[in-house]
Design a protein around this motif. Structure first.
Motif, PDB file in Angstrom:
ATOM      1  N   GLY A 317      -9.206 -18.671 -31.436  1.00  0.00           N
ATOM      2  CA  GLY A 317      -9.434 -18.773 -30.000  1.00  0.00           C
ATOM      3  C   GLY A 317     -10.591 -19.660 -29.603  1.00  0.00           C
ATOM      4  N   THR A 318     -11.108 -20.478 -30.540  1.00  0.00           N
ATOM      5  CA  THR A 318     -12.267 -21.320 -30.213  1.00  0.00           C
ATOM      6  C   THR A 318     -11.946 -22.811 -30.191  1.00  0.00           C
ATOM      7  OG1 THR A 318     -12.971 -21.551 -32.530  1.00  0.00           O
ATOM      8  CG2 THR A 318     -13.797 -19.632 -31.312  1.00  0.00           C
ATOM      9  N   LEU A 319     -10.718 -23.214 -30.514  1.00  0.00           N
ATOM     10  CA  LEU A 319     -10.444 -24.632 -30.720  1.00  0.00           C
ATOM     11  C   LEU A 319     -10.222 -25.399 -29.420  1.00  0.00           C
ATOM     12  CD1 LEU A 319     -10.062 -26.907 -32.742  1.00  0.00           C
ATOM     13  CD2 LEU A 319      -7.650 -26.281 -32.916  1.00  0.00           C
ATOM     14  N   PHE A 320      -9.395 -24.872 -28.538  1.00  0.00           N
ATOM     15  CA  PHE A 320      -8.982 -25.619 -27.343  1.00  0.00           C
ATOM     16  C   PHE A 320     -10.004 -25.389 -26.231  1.00  0.00           C
ATOM     17  CE2 PHE A 320      -5.090 -24.293 -29.674  1.00  0.00           C
ATOM     18  CZ  PHE A 320      -4.728 -25.546 -30.134  1.00  0.00           C
ATOM     19  N   GLN A 321     -10.929 -26.350 -26.073  1.00  0.00           N
ATOM     20  CA  GLN A 321     -12.111 -26.141 -25.240  1.00  0.00           C
ATOM     21  C   GLN A 321     -12.125 -26.921 -23.923  1.00  0.00           C
ATOM     22  OE1 GLN A 321     -14.705 -24.004 -25.526  1.00  0.00           O
ATOM     23  NE2 GLN A 321     -13.593 -23.060 -27.216  1.00  0.00           N
ATOM     24  N   HIS A 322     -11.116 -27.722 -23.642  1.00  0.00           N
ATOM     25  CA  HIS A 322     -11.086 -28.432 -22.361  1.00  0.00           C
ATOM     26  C   HIS A 322     -11.106 -27.400 -21.228  1.00  0.00           C
ATOM     27  CE1 HIS A 322      -9.568 -30.772 -18.975  1.00  0.00           C
ATOM     28  NE2 HIS A 322      -9.835 -31.872 -19.661  1.00  0.00           N
ATOM     29  N   PRO A 323     -11.955 -27.597 -20.209  1.00  0.00           N
ATOM     30  CA  PRO A 323     -12.064 -26.580 -19.141  1.00  0.00           C
ATOM     31  C   PRO A 323     -10.742 -26.261 -18.458  1.00  0.00           C
ATOM     32  CG  PRO A 323     -13.835 -28.206 -18.981  1.00  0.00           C
ATOM     33  CD  PRO A 323     -12.892 -28.718 -20.012  1.00  0.00           C
ATOM     34  N   GLY A 324      -9.873 -27.255 -18.328  1.00  0.00           N
ATOM     35  CA  GLY A 324      -8.604 -27.013 -17.640  1.00  0.00           C
ATOM     36  C   GLY A 324      -7.400 -27.001 -18.555  1.00  0.00           C
ATOM     37  N   VAL A 325      -7.612 -26.743 -19.850  1.00  0.00           N
ATOM     38  CA  VAL A 325      -6.496 -26.830 -20.792  1.00  0.00           C
ATOM     39  C   VAL A 325      -5.377 -25.854 -20.428  1.00  0.00           C
ATOM     40  CG1 VAL A 325      -7.497 -25.150 -22.442  1.00  0.00           C
ATOM     41  CG2 VAL A 325      -5.861 -26.882 -23.226  1.00  0.00           C
ATOM     42  N   ARG A 326      -4.166 -26.358 -20.505  1.00  0.00           N
ATOM     43  CA  ARG A 326      -2.973 -25.531 -20.306  1.00  0.00           C
ATOM     44  C   ARG A 326      -2.050 -25.729 -21.506  1.00  0.00           C
ATOM     45  NH1 ARG A 326      -4.251 -21.698 -17.468  1.00  0.00           N
ATOM     46  NH2 ARG A 326      -2.048 -21.206 -17.115  1.00  0.00           N
ATOM     47  N   PHE A 327      -1.094 -24.823 -21.631  1.00  0.00           N
ATOM     48  CA  PHE A 327      -0.196 -24.833 -22.774  1.00  0.00           C
ATOM     49  C   PHE A 327       1.250 -24.906 -22.313  1.00  0.00           C
ATOM     50  CE2 PHE A 327      -4.111 -22.948 -24.084  1.00  0.00           C
ATOM     51  CZ  PHE A 327      -4.320 -23.419 -25.374  1.00  0.00           C
ATOM     52  N   LEU A 328       2.048 -25.625 -23.075  1.00  0.00           N
ATOM     53  CA  LEU A 328       3.486 -25.718 -22.867  1.00  0.00           C
ATOM     54  C   LEU A 328       4.129 -25.437 -24.215  1.00  0.00           C
ATOM     55  CD1 LEU A 328       6.105 -26.535 -21.343  1.00  0.00           C
ATOM     56  CD2 LEU A 328       5.582 -28.912 -22.005  1.00  0.00           C
ATOM     57  N   ASN A 329       4.901 -24.359 -24.303  1.00  0.00           N
ATOM     58  CA  ASN A 329       5.451 -23.955 -25.594  1.00  0.00           C
ATOM     59  C   ASN A 329       6.965 -24.058 -25.609  1.00  0.00           C
ATOM     60  OD1 ASN A 329       2.905 -23.406 -26.550  1.00  0.00           O
ATOM     61  ND2 ASN A 329       2.995 -21.227 -26.067  1.00  0.00           N
ATOM     62  N   LEU A 330       7.471 -24.847 -26.542  1.00  0.00           N
ATOM     63  CA  LEU A 330       8.900 -24.990 -26.783  1.00  0.00           C
ATOM     64  C   LEU A 330       9.222 -24.162 -28.014  1.00  0.00           C
ATOM     65  CD1 LEU A 330      10.767 -28.433 -26.871  1.00  0.00           C
ATOM     66  CD2 LEU A 330      11.453 -26.462 -28.226  1.00  0.00           C
ATOM     67  N   ASN A 331      10.002 -23.086 -27.818  1.00  0.00           N
ATOM     68  CA  ASN A 331      10.288 -22.183 -28.923  1.00  0.00           C
ATOM     69  C   ASN A 331      11.616 -21.493 -28.683  1.00  0.00           C
ATOM     70  OD1 ASN A 331       9.989 -19.925 -30.955  1.00  0.00           O
ATOM     71  ND2 ASN A 331       7.998 -20.922 -31.172  1.00  0.00           N
ATOM     72  N   ILE A 332      12.338 -21.206 -29.754  1.00  0.00           N
ATOM     73  CA  ILE A 332      13.632 -20.544 -29.607  1.00  0.00           C
ATOM     74  C   ILE A 332      13.478 -19.068 -29.268  1.00  0.00           C
ATOM     75  CG2 ILE A 332      13.976 -19.842 -32.027  1.00  0.00           C
ATOM     76  CD1 ILE A 332      16.900 -21.000 -31.615  1.00  0.00           C
ATOM     77  N   THR A 333      12.290 -18.508 -29.456  1.00  0.00           N
ATOM     78  CA  THR A 333      12.034 -17.121 -29.085  1.00  0.00           C
ATOM     79  C   THR A 333      11.075 -17.067 -27.901  1.00  0.00           C
ATOM     80  OG1 THR A 333      10.107 -16.796 -30.512  1.00  0.00           O
ATOM     81  CG2 THR A 333      12.264 -16.471 -31.513  1.00  0.00           C
ATOM     82  N   ALA A 334      11.429 -16.288 -26.906  1.00  0.00           N
ATOM     83  CA  ALA A 334      10.545 -16.114 -25.748  1.00  0.00           C
ATOM     84  C   ALA A 334       9.232 -15.468 -26.163  1.00  0.00           C
ATOM     85  CB  ALA A 334      11.246 -15.272 -24.688  1.00  0.00           C
ATOM     86  N   PHE A 335       9.282 -14.611 -27.172  1.00  0.00           N
ATOM     87  CA  PHE A 335       8.082 -13.928 -27.659  1.00  0.00           C
ATOM     88  C   PHE A 335       6.992 -14.932 -28.020  1.00  0.00           C
ATOM     89  CE2 PHE A 335       5.669 -12.328 -31.331  1.00  0.00           C
ATOM     90  CZ  PHE A 335       5.147 -11.151 -30.812  1.00  0.00           C
ATOM     91  N   ASP A 336       7.366 -15.985 -28.754  1.00  0.00           N
ATOM     92  CA  ASP A 336       6.383 -16.996 -29.148  1.00  0.00           C
ATOM     93  C   ASP A 336       6.119 -17.996 -28.030  1.00  0.00           C
ATOM     94  OD1 ASP A 336       5.785 -16.185 -31.836  1.00  0.00           O
ATOM     95  OD2 ASP A 336       7.780 -16.859 -32.417  1.00  0.00           O
ATOM     96  N   ALA A 337       7.115 -18.285 -27.226  1.00  0.00           N
ATOM     97  CA  ALA A 337       6.950 -19.283 -26.166  1.00  0.00           C
ATOM     98  C   ALA A 337       5.913 -18.867 -25.131  1.00  0.00           C
ATOM     99  CB  ALA A 337       8.286 -19.550 -25.483  1.00  0.00           C
ATOM    100  N   HIS A 338       5.770 -17.574 -24.894  1.00  0.00           N
ATOM    101  CA  HIS A 338       4.859 -17.107 -23.840  1.00  0.00           C
ATOM    102  C   HIS A 338       3.418 -16.952 -24.303  1.00  0.00           C
ATOM    103  CE1 HIS A 338       7.435 -16.358 -20.339  1.00  0.00           C
ATOM    104  NE2 HIS A 338       8.394 -16.150 -21.216  1.00  0.00           N
ATOM    105  N   LYS A 339       3.133 -17.218 -25.575  1.00  0.00           N
ATOM    106  CA  LYS A 339       1.759 -17.052 -26.054  1.00  0.00           C
ATOM    107  C   LYS A 339       0.808 -18.016 -25.353  1.00  0.00           C
ATOM    108  CE  LYS A 339       2.996 -15.153 -30.557  1.00  0.00           C
ATOM    109  NZ  LYS A 339       3.136 -15.400 -32.015  1.00  0.00           N
TER     110      LYS A 339
END
Length: 624
Positions: A317-339
């Motif tokens: 939880g320390t790597l992505f440090q940009h103040p406005g960083v957002r995530f876009l997850n492409l995954n076949i399982t919704a469980f992993d996509a929503h992380k």
């Protein structure tokens, strides 16, 4: 009206016949789903499944294992090599044979890889109660040791009547063939039920094809994803194992070529782009490259493709440090996509990447951003060359020089397998993957003892391809037994056995967290518990030879290169044994990993480590 046709078989015979008739199909290519069965026989499966495998040995290949956990590892290696489109079954006796499956089952489920487990179980009739190896429970008469497999299985059933198999077998195979649900599947088989005869409907044994779908992205999700990418100034793709499972490497490269978005990879995703692609930045996270982690800290959009985002990837939880960083997850399982509170594209990786590339037509990242990460890649390649280079061919090699020598020998088609110890960190940073299947790291469970049996499964799935198992001395001592199976089945796997006299990885971690490398070495001790410094008189090369391998001992860099070349050309199981020099400090971790340190201690090493821990902890973010 005539009665439906039936066939009178035992439950075990019916199961083997059923499994032999199951197929997967993706993109019009049909494959056998269960390509073979690994087994160790004892009471609980010898008279049931053992007899059935003899009865139908032409329809179901049988492979003799030496360790139950290792059989699961071999099956998992086979499934990964076939991109989850084929699997293998594993059968054991009751009792310790069954409980030895638990570690392998956990590994399979955590890594989302299919394996079918068929442990024997106690008498469903309770006719013999208690029997040998039975766990008696005072208030749950139907409990058995196989219940330990429930939490590590994606599907579990105990077949207490023959006809129960009709529904359960179909459910089990559906899970095995579904990329969004797959993992370990367990059918516990009471030994009396295995031997019981039943009139089975002929339809049960008909060829059945399970189509592996490629679900497309939802149009609304795709539109949101396109807006997010177009708005990002510093996007970064994190490629996970789902890229390989979906065979989406070409689609990823097409997207990257069109947009200029750089790619960093998890342990499971390495090789999603060939190492010399200008946008491939190598590994990410705690064991990642400097260029990947530098970009990750400043990325304003992280596009995860087929990744689970483990703590090694996110640096806890320390790597992505940009103040406005957002995530876009492409995954076949919704469980992993929503992380990580991400925007989602719940779909097949190849279908999603293709759709994203088409929708982003004409979009490209800023030229200055491309120049930045390409320059960082060049700098990192210089670090790789320095780590691989040996200025003195007559010197004892370091571990990174071992990898450099192997890098110079392997071809694009070779497969390199590893799972635990200090090698995964060096490989993730340094290995130059040349094809999608070359880099085979099991790091979801990081299970010591995986490498040798997994090499067997990979070799079965890819005959004629050089398969390398890279193993440290600690891992070798955990599970060398499947060497005998490699010899028995004439599987020409290549074992690189690295002797560094201890647990190098956990020793370094121990030192960093104030535990002073306690209990991590393989050296003589004296009465007060201190270390004499003398290595134990253990000859692992002789052990490998005693199990049937051809063994080549290499003492210098020059001898190592020659031995590796000889091993690659060998047609028998071959071991290259090398003792390494102490590692250099040239490749420190580029990102943090959270291992809590003692909050209070009377020892200076622990108090200093706690101060460093608290400084690192301050960088943790909750992405909401």
């Amino acid at each position: 009206m005539s009665a439906a046709a039936t066939r009178r078989l035992t439950t075990a015979q019916a199961l083997v016949r059923f499994l032999a008739a199951q197929y997967t199909e993706r993109d019009g290519v049909r494959r056998r789903l269960i390509t073979g069965t690994w087994g160790i026989f004892g009471h609980g499966n010898v008279a049931g499944l053992g007899q059935a495998l003899v009865e139908y040995r032409e329809a179901m290949p049988y492979h003799q294992g030496r360790n139950e956990q290792a059989m699961v590892h071999a099956a998992v290696g086979h499934a990964r090599q076939t991109n989850r489109l084929s699997a293998q079954a594993v059968t054991t006796s009751i009792g310790p044979g069954a409980t030895n499956l638990v570690t392998g089952a956990a590994l399979a489920t955590i890594n989302r890889l299919p394996v079918l487990l068929l442990p024997g179980d106690y008498f469903a009739s309770h006719a013999a109660d208690p029997l040998l190896q039975q766990l008696e429970h005072p208030v749950e008469a139907d409990a058995s040791v196989n219940d330990a497999l429930r939490p590590v299985s994606r599907y579990f059933d105990r077949i207490t009547r023959p006809e129960a198999l009709l529904a359960s077998a179909l459910k089990a195979v559906r899970v095995l063939a579904d990329p969004a649900e797959t993992g370990a599947v367990t059918l516990a088989l009471p030994q009396d039920v295995q031997a019981e005869a039943y009139d089975w409907p002929e339809e049960f044994f008909a060829d059945r094809v399970w189509r592996v779908r490629r679900p497309a992205p939802d149009p609304a999700e795709l539109a949101d994803a396109v807006r997010a990418v177009r708005a990002a100034a510093r996007p970064l793709i994190v490629a996970g194992g789902g890229v390989h499972h979906s065979e989406a490497e070409d689609a990823l490269r097409a997207l990257v070529d069109a947009t200029g978005i750089p790619v960093a990879s998890t342990q499971a995703g390495k090789g999603a782009l060939r190492h010399d692609h200008p946008a491939d930045l190598g590994g990410i996270g705690h064991t990642g490259t400097a260029v990947s982690d530098e970009l990750a800290r400043t990325a304003d959009l992280v596009i995860g493709v087929g990744t689970r985002y483990t703590d090694f990837t996110t640096a806890s939880g320390t790597l992505f440090q940009h103040p406005g960083v957002r995530f876009l997850n492409l995954n076949i399982t919704a469980f992993d996509a929503h992380k990580l509170a991400a925007g989602t594209l719940v779909c097949d990786a190849r279908a999603g990447l293709t759709a994203l590339a088409e929708a982003l037509s004409g979009h490209r990242v800023d030229a200055a951003y491309e120049s930045e990460y390409r320059a960082g890649k060049v700098r990192w390649e210089e670090s790789v060359e320095a780590a691989f280079r040996a200025d003195d061919d007559g010197a004892v090699p370091t571990q990174t020089q071992v990898l450099g020598a192997l890098d110079a020998v392997v071809g694009d088609e070779d497969v390199v397998i590893n799972a635990a110890g200090s090698l995964p960190g060096d490989l993730h940073k340094l290995w130059r993957a040349r094809s999608p299947r070359q880099y085979h790291l099991e790091y979801g469970y990081s299970c010591m003892g995986y490498e040798i049996p997994a090499a067997l499964g990979v070799q079965q799935a890819a005959p004629g391809i050089p398969v390398w198992a890279l193993v440290g001395d600690g891992t070798y001592l955990m599970n060398p037994t499947e060497i005998v199976t490699a010899v028995q089945e004439n599987l020409p796997v290549k074992l690189v056995l690295v002797q560094n006299h201890g647990y190098a990885s956990i020793g370094g971690l121990s030192e960093s967290v104030g535990a002073e490398r306690f209990g991590t070495d393989y050296r003589h001790r004296v009465a007060d518990g201190s270390i004499t410094g003398a290595p134990l008189p253990v000859d692992l090369a002789a052990n490998a030879a005693s199990l049937g391998m051809d063994v080549l001992r290499a003492k210098t860099v020059r001898e190592l290169r020659e031995a590796l070349a000889t091993a690659r050309a060998a047609t028998r199981p071959t071991c290259v044994y090398v003792e390494t020099a102490p590692p250099s400090a040239a490749l420190p971790a580029e990102a943090w990993w959270d291992v809590p340190v003692a909050e209070v201690s009377a020892r200076e090493a622990a108090t200093d480590a706690r101060k460093a821990y608290e400084r690192a902890l301050a960088d943790r973010r909750h992405h909401l």
